[in-house]
Design a protein around this motif. Sequence first.
Motif, PDB file in Angstrom:
ATOM      1  N   UNK A   1       1.661   6.762  -6.823  1.00 58.21           N
ATOM      2  CA  UNK A   1       0.584   7.670  -7.228  1.00 58.21           C
ATOM      3  C   UNK A   1       1.070   9.126  -7.176  1.00 58.21           C
ATOM      4  N   UNK A   2       1.762   9.472  -6.095  1.00 56.87           N
ATOM      5  CA  UNK A   2       2.274  10.838  -5.965  1.00 56.87           C
ATOM      6  C   UNK A   2       3.309  11.144  -7.047  1.00 56.87           C
ATOM      7  N   UNK A   3       4.202  10.182  -7.308  1.00 60.94           N
ATOM      8  CA  UNK A   3       5.235  10.384  -8.328  1.00 60.94           C
ATOM      9  C   UNK A   3       4.624  10.445  -9.726  1.00 60.94           C
TER      10      UNK A   3
ATOM     11  N   UNK B   1       0.836  -1.199   0.000  1.00 63.24           N
ATOM     12  CA  UNK B   1       0.000   0.000   0.000  1.00 63.24           C
ATOM     13  C   UNK B   1       0.874   1.253   0.000  1.00 63.24           C
ATOM     14  N   UNK B   2       1.992   1.184   0.741  1.00 58.96           N
ATOM     15  CA  UNK B   2       2.902   2.334   0.796  1.00 58.96           C
ATOM     16  C   UNK B   2       3.550   2.583  -0.573  1.00 58.96           C
ATOM     17  N   UNK B   3       3.963   1.513  -1.253  1.00 58.96           N
ATOM     18  CA  UNK B   3       4.550   1.662  -2.587  1.00 58.96           C
ATOM     19  C   UNK B   3       3.549   2.284  -3.553  1.00 58.96           C
TER      20      UNK B   3
ATOM     21  N   UNK C   1       4.287  13.282 -13.351  1.00 60.68           N
ATOM     22  CA  UNK C   1       4.770  12.945 -14.699  1.00 60.68           C
ATOM     23  C   UNK C   1       4.054  13.721 -15.799  1.00 60.68           C
ATOM     24  N   UNK C   2       2.808  14.084 -15.545  1.00 62.98           N
ATOM     25  CA  UNK C   2       2.062  14.780 -16.587  1.00 62.98           C
ATOM     26  C   UNK C   2       0.666  15.135 -16.123  1.00 62.98           C
TER      27      UNK C   2
END
Length: 302
Positions: free
Chosen positions: A139-141, A132-134, A145-146
């Motif tokens: 999601x944040x990263x 879940x942490x990954x 991206x765009x």
Amino acid sequence: MDMPKQFKSGFVTLVGRPNAGKSTLLNAIMGKKIAITSNTAQTTRHRFRAVYTQDDFQMIIVDTPGLHKPHDALGEELNVSALKALEDVDVVAMLVDSSKPIGRGDEWVAARLEASRAKKICVLSKTDIATAEQISRQREAAERLGAWDAMVALSSETGRNVDAFVEEVVYLLPEGPAWFPADMETDQPIEVVVAEFIREKILRTFRDEVPHAIGVQVEEMDYDRKKDLHRIFARIYVERDSQKGIIIGKQGAAIKRVGIEARADLEQLLGTRVYLDLSVKVKKNWRRDASQIRRFGYGEGA
């Protein structure tokens, strides 16, 4: 086919780095195996279209080779094929592996999408092997991206949120006609699909450089109606004599194993018994020969 008043249709291209899960997602949507999968880079060598039709929409899914830094003419051809698949489509879905940090390769792919006028969905794939942490970090990263019209985290292996992805795509598709017959599942000739199923078994059986050096071509294929039997004669191409020996194996054991595994899949695909004859031929440095790459139907030769 009879279409409801608000029938939607269009093309959705799946893009991403090698092994992001594009072909596995395509198969999950279709509910059956149409595209081959493996952990080997360059598994997908065709710009592959699958047709998914329901009562109120038709979605043409374009699977593409993984975008990567090419090392030979084959790699260059596959990149060209993947980038061309961004042209004149309605939706682009970029897959990002949830279990691995976003890197420069993902950033490079995302940059290629900026010029596309298509709607854009970010897909966080392989959530079944991520914590879940990954997933939260990805999601944040991915948001950086765009500019995305939607984002979906899913697992093609378990089916989790695959329907949610389809719903997002359909929401973004325009109203339009059914471009293909309702019973059509792919635009690829059956000989190409058969050759790919054989190549998949080689990718899964052998390691190191050998899988990259493999090309497969169906030489002859016919159907005996009385016996309900498909006879398939296919040739496996390698680049060196040493690779030919590896593929054949001691007393033909390796190629026999490939044939047994491929035949099982082909019988499911074709719905008949299958006689499969495999041979191996050396064609030196074919991956550096653009004309030979196209003869195999890889990249834009498909």
